[in-house]
Design an enzyme around this catalytic site. Structure first.
Site, short mmCIF file in Angstrom:
data_model
loop_
_atom_site.label_atom_id
_atom_site.label_comp_id
_atom_site.label_asym_id
_atom_site.label_seq_id
_atom_site.Cartn_x
_atom_site.Cartn_y
_atom_site.Cartn_z
N LYS A 199 0.85 -1.18 0.00
CA LYS A 199 0.00 0.00 0.00
C LYS A 199 0.89 1.23 0.00
O LYS A 199 1.72 1.42 0.89
CB LYS A 199 -0.90 -0.01 1.23
N ARG A 209 -10.80 9.73 2.12
CA ARG A 209 -10.60 10.37 3.42
C ARG A 209 -11.66 11.43 3.69
O ARG A 209 -12.07 11.62 4.83
CB ARG A 209 -9.19 10.95 3.52
N LYS A 221 1.25 9.83 6.11
CA LYS A 221 1.36 8.40 6.39
C LYS A 221 2.64 7.79 5.81
O LYS A 221 2.73 6.58 5.63
CB LYS A 221 0.11 7.70 5.84
N GLU A 237 7.58 -6.63 1.11
CA GLU A 237 6.32 -6.54 1.85
C GLU A 237 5.44 -7.76 1.61
O GLU A 237 4.86 -8.34 2.53
CB GLU A 237 5.56 -5.27 1.44
N LYS A 252 -2.18 -1.48 -3.87
CA LYS A 252 -3.06 -0.32 -3.79
C LYS A 252 -2.26 0.97 -3.83
O LYS A 252 -1.27 1.05 -3.12
CB LYS A 252 -3.84 -0.41 -2.48
N SER A 278 -10.31 5.57 -4.50
CA SER A 278 -11.27 6.67 -4.64
C SER A 278 -10.83 7.71 -5.67
O SER A 278 -11.62 8.12 -6.52
CB SER A 278 -11.50 7.32 -3.28
N TYR A 317 -15.24 1.07 -6.73
CA TYR A 317 -16.51 1.74 -6.44
C TYR A 317 -17.46 1.64 -7.63
O TYR A 317 -18.66 1.87 -7.49
CB TYR A 317 -16.25 3.21 -6.07
C1 PBG Z 1 -7.53 3.12 5.63
C2 PBG Z 1 -7.79 3.00 4.20
C3 PBG Z 1 -7.61 3.98 3.20
C4 PBG Z 1 -8.14 3.45 2.04
C5 PBG Z 1 -8.59 2.16 2.32
N1 PBG Z 1 -8.34 1.89 3.66
C6 PBG Z 1 -7.12 5.37 3.28
C7 PBG Z 1 -5.78 5.66 3.77
O1 PBG Z 1 -4.91 4.80 3.90
O2 PBG Z 1 -5.57 6.83 4.09
C8 PBG Z 1 -8.21 4.19 0.73
C9 PBG Z 1 -9.24 3.73 -0.22
C10 PBG Z 1 -9.56 4.68 -1.32
O3 PBG Z 1 -8.94 5.74 -1.49
O4 PBG Z 1 -10.47 4.34 -2.07
N2 PBG Z 1 -6.44 2.56 6.18
#
Ligand code: PBG
Length: 326
Positions: A199, A209, A221, A237, A252, A278, A317
């Site tokens: 990720k 968010r 993060k 990982e 991701k 998203s 989505y």
């Molecule tokens: C939370 C999480 C996130 C997403 C999925 N789980 C956001 C982040 O890590 O800040 C993002 C999913 C998306 O943007 O569609 N840990």
């Protein structure tokens, strides 16, 4: 020799729709998709998510109706994310471990109504944390090992509610093993772990968010999510998570990381998921709404590319829209 002289004419295979269908290497199907959904407290509630046209936050009762539509379209799985008010957030993400917390209630209702739908729950502190981080924050520093019992407790609460797969998205080191042990100790040997193994610290998560009001309240993060510049590190990982007991692994975001999806597919023999996140979704929707692109066609092409790169499972989505058009 030049291709014309050799009479090598790839266009022969593209001459008719039937021929093209016959030689097609990759096919999207409704069974490829996981539909991510935001859940909110209440009854009869539907709140549009402004930055994600076509997405709404549903209260648990509405979620049932909407999930049934996805199920009827042949989508096998749903991933749930709770949108909580600030009054339920604290630094320890306490709400995430409560048996009657919003997410747990939603899972219970869903599994009761649609027992054969795969329910996937996210394991990370951010939607529950007043700091908006995925791990415990202490004086600006993320405490990796102190976060693990919270993640494990959250996963057990979700398993108890009926989740089929728990999906740690927090990127703490060692969390897959901690969660596996906790699930086993609690008697949930059959609950699987879909690890967000790779990720990235991506700017594509913005609309998510805002949907959950879960942006970090300070800092970013980057000390736990991966640097978008790194490809080899993804293997490190993934291999760790497989060794710790992951049943499936995820990359991701998806579209900007197709090289990584292909690498991971070649590296492991368990299912590989990719999350069309998203921001990826919203960009297509925004340009489509303006008529600058054919939004539906572009969305399907994006998802096809993710599958062609090697993903077995696609979180999107657009799952219902695309499934309905196949
Ligand atoms: C939370 C999480 C996130 C997403 C999925 N789980 C956001 C982040 O890590 O800040 C993002 C999913 C998306 O943007 O569609 N840990």
């Amino acid at each position: 020799m030049d291709p014309i002289e050799m009479n090598d004419r790839p266009r022969r295979n593209r001459r008719t729709p039937a021929l093209r269908r016959l030689v097609r290497e990759t096919r999207l199907q409704p069974s490829d998709f996981v539909w991510p959904v935001f859940v909110v407290e209440g009854e009869g509630v539907r709140q549009p998510v402004e930055a994600m046209p076509g997405c709404e936050r549903y209260s648990p009762d509405v979620l049932l109706e909407e999930a049934r539509k996805a199920h009827d379209l042949g989508i096998p799985a749903i991933a749930l994310f709770p949108a909580l008010g600030d009054e339920l957030k604290d630094p320890m993400a306490t709400e995430s471990m409560r048996a009657d917390g919003l997410l747990q209630r939603a899972v219970r209702r869903l599994k009761m109504a649609l027992p054969d739908m795969v329910v996937i729950t996210d394991v990370a502190l951010d939607p529950y944390s007043s700091d908006g981080h995925d791990g415990l924050l202490h004086e600006g520093v993320i405490l990796n090992d102190e976060t693990l019992p919270i993640l494990a407790g959250m996963a057990v609460a979700q398993a108890e509610a009926g989740a089929d797969l728990v999906a740690p998205s927090d990127m703490m080191d060692g969390r897959v093993l901690a969660i596996r042990e906790a699930l086993d100790d609690a008697g949930h040997r059959d609950v699987g772990i879909l690890s967000y193994a790779v990720k990235y610290a991506s700017a594509f998560y913005g609309p998510f968010r805002s949907a959950l009001d879960s942006a970090p309240r300070s800092g970013d993060k980057k000390t736990y999510q991966m640097d978008p510049a790194n490809r080899r590190e993804a293997m490190r990982e993934v291999n760790l998570d497989v060794a710790e007991g992951a049943d499936m692994v995820m990359v991701k975001p998806a579209l900007a990381y197709l090289d990584v999806i292909a690498d991971v597919r070649a590296e492991v023999d368990i299912p590989v998921a990719a999350y069309h996140v998203s921001g990826e979704y919203s960009m297509v929707k925004a340009a489509g709404a303006r008529g600058w692109i054919d939004g539906e066609a572009v969305m399907a092409e994006c998802l096809l590319s993710i599958k062609r790169a090697g993903a077995d499972i696609i979180f999107t989505y657009a799952a219902r829209d695309v499934a309905a058009s196949l």
